[in-house]
Design a protein around this motif. Structure first.
Motif, PDB file in Angstrom:
ATOM      1  N   UNK A 218     -57.672   4.315  -0.510  1.00 26.96           N
ATOM      2  CA  UNK A 218     -58.559   5.478  -0.519  1.00 26.96           C
ATOM      3  C   UNK A 218     -58.729   6.056  -1.920  1.00 26.96           C
ATOM      4  N   UNK A 219     -57.657   5.951  -2.727  1.00 26.71           N
ATOM      5  CA  UNK A 219     -57.694   6.502  -4.077  1.00 26.71           C
ATOM      6  C   UNK A 219     -58.090   5.453  -5.118  1.00 26.71           C
ATOM      7  N   UNK A 220     -58.472   4.270  -4.621  1.00 27.79           N
ATOM      8  CA  UNK A 220     -58.918   3.171  -5.478  1.00 27.79           C
ATOM      9  C   UNK A 220     -57.856   2.763  -6.495  1.00 27.79           C
ATOM     10  N   UNK A 221     -56.610   2.732  -6.012  1.00 24.71           N
ATOM     11  CA  UNK A 221     -55.492   2.237  -6.806  1.00 24.71           C
ATOM     12  C   UNK A 221     -55.183   0.808  -6.363  1.00 24.71           C
ATOM     13  N   UNK A 222     -55.078  -0.105  -7.290  1.00 21.33           N
ATOM     14  CA  UNK A 222     -54.818  -1.506  -6.984  1.00 21.33           C
ATOM     15  C   UNK A 222     -53.325  -1.776  -6.891  1.00 21.33           C
ATOM     16  N   UNK A 223     -52.925  -2.532  -5.853  1.00 19.74           N
ATOM     17  CA  UNK A 223     -51.532  -2.920  -5.662  1.00 19.74           C
ATOM     18  C   UNK A 223     -51.356  -4.382  -6.017  1.00 19.74           C
ATOM     19  N   UNK A 224     -50.433  -4.647  -6.928  1.00 17.30           N
ATOM     20  CA  UNK A 224     -50.095  -6.024  -7.294  1.00 17.30           C
ATOM     21  C   UNK A 224     -48.604  -6.219  -7.015  1.00 17.30           C
ATOM     22  N   UNK A 225     -48.275  -7.090  -6.059  1.00 15.50           N
ATOM     23  CA  UNK A 225     -46.877  -7.296  -5.682  1.00 15.50           C
ATOM     24  C   UNK A 225     -46.201  -8.210  -6.701  1.00 15.50           C
ATOM     25  N   UNK A 226     -45.194  -7.686  -7.381  1.00 14.94           N
ATOM     26  CA  UNK A 226     -44.470  -8.451  -8.393  1.00 14.94           C
ATOM     27  C   UNK A 226     -43.281  -9.195  -7.795  1.00 14.94           C
ATOM     28  N   UNK A 227     -42.625  -8.575  -6.825  1.00 13.23           N
ATOM     29  CA  UNK A 227     -41.453  -9.177  -6.196  1.00 13.23           C
ATOM     30  C   UNK A 227     -41.210  -8.508  -4.852  1.00 13.23           C
ATOM     31  N   UNK A 228     -40.868  -9.312  -3.856  1.00 13.71           N
ATOM     32  CA  UNK A 228     -40.493  -8.786  -2.542  1.00 13.71           C
ATOM     33  C   UNK A 228     -39.191  -9.450  -2.124  1.00 13.71           C
ATOM     34  N   UNK A 229     -38.222  -8.635  -1.733  1.00 16.67           N
ATOM     35  CA  UNK A 229     -36.883  -9.142  -1.448  1.00 16.67           C
ATOM     36  C   UNK A 229     -36.431  -8.673  -0.076  1.00 16.67           C
ATOM     37  N   UNK A 230     -35.942  -9.611   0.730  1.00 19.37           N
ATOM     38  CA  UNK A 230     -35.321  -9.284   2.002  1.00 19.37           C
ATOM     39  C   UNK A 230     -33.820  -9.147   1.750  1.00 19.37           C
ATOM     40  N   UNK A 231     -33.298  -7.947   1.914  1.00 18.84           N
ATOM     41  CA  UNK A 231     -31.900  -7.687   1.580  1.00 18.84           C
ATOM     42  C   UNK A 231     -30.914  -8.304   2.559  1.00 18.84           C
ATOM     43  N   UNK A 232     -31.417  -8.824   3.667  1.00 14.81           N
ATOM     44  CA  UNK A 232     -30.526  -9.399   4.683  1.00 14.81           C
ATOM     45  C   UNK A 232     -29.666 -10.508   4.094  1.00 14.81           C
ATOM     46  N   UNK A 233     -30.262 -11.371   3.292  1.00  9.47           N
ATOM     47  CA  UNK A 233     -29.501 -12.491   2.736  1.00  9.47           C
ATOM     48  C   UNK A 233     -29.693 -12.621   1.225  1.00  9.47           C
ATOM     49  N   UNK A 234     -30.020 -11.506   0.574  1.00 11.68           N
ATOM     50  CA  UNK A 234     -30.295 -11.555  -0.860  1.00 11.68           C
ATOM     51  C   UNK A 234     -29.005 -11.525  -1.665  1.00 11.68           C
ATOM     52  N   UNK A 235     -28.857 -12.460  -2.582  1.00  9.85           N
ATOM     53  CA  UNK A 235     -27.708 -12.505  -3.479  1.00  9.85           C
ATOM     54  C   UNK A 235     -28.185 -12.121  -4.875  1.00  9.85           C
ATOM     55  N   UNK A 236     -28.059 -10.848  -5.198  1.00  8.34           N
ATOM     56  CA  UNK A 236     -28.598 -10.375  -6.464  1.00  8.34           C
ATOM     57  C   UNK A 236     -27.541  -9.880  -7.408  1.00  8.34           C
TER      58      UNK A 236
END
Length: 252
Positions: A218-236
Motif C-alpha cells: 500500500x505504501x509502495x515499499x519494495x520487499x527483497x528477501x535476503x535470507x529466510x531461516x527456519x529455526x527448527x533445525x538451523x545451525x548458526x
C-alpha cells in the motif's frame, strides 16, 4: 564471584555439567557453594550475556532482563532476528564499512554495538522510551563505546539524522505498530543516501506478517528477501531460543 553475572539458568546448566564430569577428588567446594547460592537466589531480575561476533571473535557484553517482557516492554531482552542480522552483516562487511546507520527499536543496543564493532563509521540507536535508552547507554559503556542514541516516536517521527541506511529487527510483532513503523522507515528513507532499510523479523503470527506485507504494498515499499531461516533445525552462529521463521528483508 563474577564481575558480570550470567543468567541463573545458564550458570546452573554449566555447573551441573561440570560437576557431572569431575571426580570427588577434583570437585571444588567453590563449585558447590556457588551452585547452592544459585539455588537460593534464583529471583534474578537481570543478567549479563557475552557474545562473540561471528568470524571476528570480537566480544560484546550485554545486560539483559531475565523476563522477556519486563516493565511493559520487550526491548530489554535480545531476540532472534537481531542475532541473525548480526550474522548476516558479519559476512557482508562491505555494507558496513564507513557507513552512517540508524537503528529503529534498538532495545538492549546489541545490534548497534555490533555494527560499531564491525566497522561502521557511526551508528545512531533509537527507541521509544527512556527505559530502553538508559539500557542502550549502559551497554554502550560496558563495551567502551559512546553510542549516539535518542528517543524516536514512530507516531511523530522527527530526528536530526542524515546517513546511509536504516536497520531494524523484531519490531513487527504488534499489528498496531506496523503502520507507524513503515511511516518512520519511509520518512528516514528520504533522508538516507542508499535508500534502503535492512529489516529482520520473526514470523510469530502469519496474519500479522501478512498485514505487514500488504501495508508495504500500500505504501509502495519494495520487499527483497535476503535470507529466510527456519529455526527448527538451523545451525548458526548463536543459539536461537525461538522456534519459527526469520526473514531478513531489504526494504526500499
Amino acid at each position: 564471584m563474577f564481575k558480570y553475572k550470567p543468567s541463573v539458568n545458564y550458570a546452573k546448566k554449566i555447573l551441573k555439567l561440570l560437576l557431572d564430569q569431575l571426580t570427588p577428588d577434583d570437585t571444588s567446594d567453590l563449585c558447590f557453594n556457588y551452585l547452592s547460592e544459585l539455588m537460593i537466589n534464583s529471583n534474578q531480575l537481570f543478567f549479563h550475556k557475552l557474545y562473540f561476533l561471528p568470524n571476528t571473535r570480537i566480544p560484546i557484553i550485554i545486560k539483559e532482563d531475565t523476563a522477556l517482557i519486563s516493565k511493559g516492554t520487550t526491548g530489554l531482552s535480545t531476540w532472534g532476528a537481531c542475532l541473525l542480522c548480526i550474522e548476516y552483516l558479519s559476512t557482508n562487511l562491505n555494507l558496513l564499512k564507513d557507513r552512517d546507520i540508524i537503528e529503529l527499536g534498538s532495545g538492549t543496543g546489541l545490534l548497534s554495538i555490533a555494527l560499531s564493532k564491525l566497522g561502521s563509521n557511526n551508528v545512531h540507536a533509537t527507541d521509544i522510551s527512556y527505559l530502553e535508552l538508559r539500557r542502550i547507554q549502559e551497554n554502550s559503556k560496558l563495551n567502551e563505546l559512546d553510542l549516539e542514541c535518542s528517543i524516536l516516536n514512530w507516531e511523530f517521527p522527527e530526528i536530526n539524522w542524515t546517513g546511509d541506511f536504516i536497520v531494524s529487527t523484531d519490531c513487527v510483532f504488534n499489528p498496531d505498530l506496523i503502520l507507524p513503523l513503515l511511516k518512520t522507515i519511509s520518512y528516514l528513507l528520504k533522508k538516507s543516501r542508499l535508500k534502503f532499510c535492512l529489516l529482520g523479523l520473526t514470523v510469530r503470527n502469519q496474519e500479522t506478517f501478512g498485514d505487514f506485507v500488504n501495508e508495504c504494498k500500500n505504501m509502495e515499499l519494495n520487499l527483497e528477501y535476503l535470507q529466510s531461516v527456519d529455526l527448527t533445525d538451523y545451525q548458526g552462529w548463536y543459539f536461537y531460543p525461538e522456534i519459527g521463521i526469520i526473514h531478513l528483508i531489504k526494504l526500499h
